[in-house]
Design an enzyme around this catalytic site. Structure first.
Site, PDB file in Angstrom:
ATOM      1  N   HIS A 162     -49.886 -79.913 -14.625  1.00  0.00           N
ATOM      2  CA  HIS A 162     -48.396 -79.640 -14.612  1.00  0.00           C
ATOM      3  C   HIS A 162     -47.416 -79.765 -15.856  1.00  0.00           C
ATOM      4  O   HIS A 162     -47.694 -80.763 -16.673  1.00  0.00           O
ATOM      5  CB  HIS A 162     -47.768 -80.695 -13.578  1.00  0.00           C
ATOM      6  CG  HIS A 162     -48.397 -80.098 -12.192  1.00  0.00           C
ATOM      7  ND1 HIS A 162     -48.614 -81.546 -10.982  1.00  0.00           N
ATOM      8  CD2 HIS A 162     -48.276 -79.110 -11.391  1.00  0.00           C
ATOM      9  CE1 HIS A 162     -48.841 -80.800  -9.959  1.00  0.00           C
ATOM     10  NE2 HIS A 162     -48.777 -79.373 -10.232  1.00  0.00           N
ATOM     11  N   GLU A 165     -46.054 -82.996 -17.114  1.00  0.00           N
ATOM     12  CA  GLU A 165     -46.919 -84.375 -17.007  1.00  0.00           C
ATOM     13  C   GLU A 165     -47.837 -84.198 -18.352  1.00  0.00           C
ATOM     14  O   GLU A 165     -48.767 -84.604 -18.479  1.00  0.00           O
ATOM     15  CB  GLU A 165     -47.796 -84.165 -15.715  1.00  0.00           C
ATOM     16  CG  GLU A 165     -47.215 -84.409 -14.490  1.00  0.00           C
ATOM     17  CD  GLU A 165     -47.601 -84.115 -13.184  1.00  0.00           C
ATOM     18  OE1 GLU A 165     -48.968 -83.801 -13.378  1.00  0.00           O
ATOM     19  OE2 GLU A 165     -47.052 -84.061 -12.263  1.00  0.00           O
ATOM     20  N   HIS A 306     -52.875 -86.641 -13.960  1.00  0.00           N
ATOM     21  CA  HIS A 306     -51.530 -86.178 -13.235  1.00  0.00           C
ATOM     22  C   HIS A 306     -50.760 -87.466 -13.650  1.00  0.00           C
ATOM     23  O   HIS A 306     -51.012 -88.506 -13.957  1.00  0.00           O
ATOM     24  CB  HIS A 306     -51.483 -85.858 -12.005  1.00  0.00           C
ATOM     25  CG  HIS A 306     -51.972 -84.386 -11.689  1.00  0.00           C
ATOM     26  ND1 HIS A 306     -51.189 -83.138 -11.660  1.00  0.00           N
ATOM     27  CD2 HIS A 306     -53.346 -84.003 -11.471  1.00  0.00           C
ATOM     28  CE1 HIS A 306     -52.074 -82.355 -11.302  1.00  0.00           C
ATOM     29  NE2 HIS A 306     -53.389 -82.639 -11.219  1.00  0.00           N
ATOM     30  N   GLU A 365     -52.891 -90.553 -10.814  1.00  0.00           N
ATOM     31  CA  GLU A 365     -51.599 -90.272 -10.887  1.00  0.00           C
ATOM     32  C   GLU A 365     -51.190 -91.482 -11.823  1.00  0.00           C
ATOM     33  O   GLU A 365     -51.007 -92.740 -11.521  1.00  0.00           O
ATOM     34  CB  GLU A 365     -50.679 -90.483  -9.677  1.00  0.00           C
ATOM     35  CG  GLU A 365     -51.056 -89.296  -8.586  1.00  0.00           C
ATOM     36  CD  GLU A 365     -50.443 -88.017  -9.202  1.00  0.00           C
ATOM     37  OE1 GLU A 365     -49.809 -87.918  -9.999  1.00  0.00           O
ATOM     38  OE2 GLU A 365     -50.667 -87.095  -8.200  1.00  0.00           O
TER      39      GLU A 365
END
Length: 395
Positions: A162, A165, A306, A365
């Site tokens: 992404h 990110e 991420h 994450e």
């Protein structure tokens, strides 16, 4: 650092001379036959670089070597025409310099140019790692894979699926740099000896899956793309919330793991800054490249980086193997991140990997807050995740 082989020298001698593990020298010189060395053959010594030293009044090789804690013969090796008894003031000689500090400065707006520069410096300094371009982005940027290690266990880690990110790329490259320094200097990371990890693992890294998107977030659109990109971005020239690739497709919603469910329930039905899964699975060159590398390499483990949430996901539709649980528990222990087995999401890279290979896959994450996470979190995130990176290799 390049040297020229002298008569009677061996790679074992160079290992002792520079205090670098022999296997790293062998792996840095794959085309060299250690049993048939040729005089003047070029040899790469990993973890060193040559520096220019200008002879000053009173200099001797003994003084120069002593000041740098190196051997005189290592200086003679780099200066084979030098007469050590006739040093001339002003003369320039080469001095071997052990690399002990990072090249990678990951705590910055880490764009495609930064990545290319750092990869090239690391490959030159640590030639036992290899880089291969495995595909191209929409705008023709290289999608590069770094390979390190000769072990049987194949582990893959990627970052920046992404666009906003992008901090994940700086984190991953910093870990790579520290891992390489640990190998050539014989040090540990988090009290973990890294040479057994190198010997036991074949590590694949794709540090920037979405370079067009990362550059858009950090540097703005190219002039020829500007009108189209602003249109996709609902008329705004603020791209901080952009997750997609340059065509407005969310690359982590592109994989054929119940893709149809995501296509139906995702709100964007056309290219958008985020969440649009495309017109079909694997429609984008970046997602195709990432699918191809899994199909080719059949990795034993996959870790996708991420942001954000300080948690990670490790299951998919009950297809994950039993060993995933033990790995997840170790990941949680060393990072403090919350382990979540199942989440109501499909079509992600980790989802598809588990579905296709029935092997452990993880979506991590990093950090916590609003994307893009501020660089003020960089050091904290790196400390939290270094143990997780190591665990992905030793578990």
């Amino acid at each position: 650092m390049e040297i020229k082989l002298r008569p009677g020298d061996t790679l074992w001698y160079y290992s002792q001379l520079f205090m670098v593990p022999l296997n790293l020298i062998l792996d840095s010189n794959p085309s060299v036959n250690p049993n048939k060395l040729a005089v003047s053959e070029t040899i790469q010594i990993p973890g060193f670089e040559s520096q220019v030293h200008q002879i000053k009044q009173g200099d001797t090789l003994w003084k120069i070597a002593g000041a740098r804690n190196i051997s005189i013969d290592s200086i003679l090796l780099l200066n084979q025409q030098l007469n050590p008894n006739q040093l001339k003031i002003g003369e320039e000689i080469l001095i071997p310099n052990r690399i002990v500090g990072r090249f990678v400065q990951g705590k910055k707006k880490y764009d495609y140019t930064s990545l290319q520069s750092d990869m090239n410096r690391l490959i030159k300094a640590f030639p036992f790692i290899k880089k291969e371009t495995i595909g191209k982005s929409v705008l023709g940027k290289n999608l590069d894979e770094i390979r390190i290690g000769k072990g049987k266990k194949k582990v893959h880690i990627n970052a920046s699926f992404h666009a906003n990110e992008w901090i994940t790329t700086g984190i991953l490259m910093t870990f790579l740099n520290d891992f390489l320094l640990s190998l050539t200097n014989g040090t540990t990371m988090r009290n973990v000896r890294t040479m057994p990890l190198y010997q036991g693992t074949d590590l694949s890294l794709v540090p920037m899956v979405n370079p067009d998107g990362v550059d858009l977030v950090l540097n703005g659109p190219l002039e020829k793309e500007k009108e189209k990109i602003i249109s996709i971005n609902e008329g705004s020239s603020d791209f901080t919330g952009w997750k997609a690739n340059i065509r407005g497709v969310d690359l982590n919603n592109q994989f054929p793991a119940n893709w149809e469910i995501e296509k139906e329930r995702k709100e964007p039905k056309a290219p958008a800054p985020r969440d649009y899964p495309g017109d079909s699975p694997l429609s984008e060159p970046e997602s195709q490249v990432m699918a191809n590398i899994v199909e080719k390499e059949k990795f034993d483990r996959l870790v996708a980086l991420h942001t954000q949430g300080k948690e990670f996901y490790w299951g998919y539709e009950g297809m994950e193997p039993e060993e995933s649980r033990a790995i997840a528990e170790e990941f949680s222990r060393v990072s403090g991140y919350k382990a979540i087995q199942n989440v109501d999401s499909h079509a992600g890279y980790k989802d598809w990997f588990i579905q296709e290979l029935r092997k452990p896959g993880f979506t991590i994450e990093l950090g916590k807050g609003i994307n893009p996470l501020p660089l003020s979190q960089f050091n904290e995130i790196y400390q939290e995740t270094t143990g997780l990176f190591l665990a992905s290799l030793y578990m």
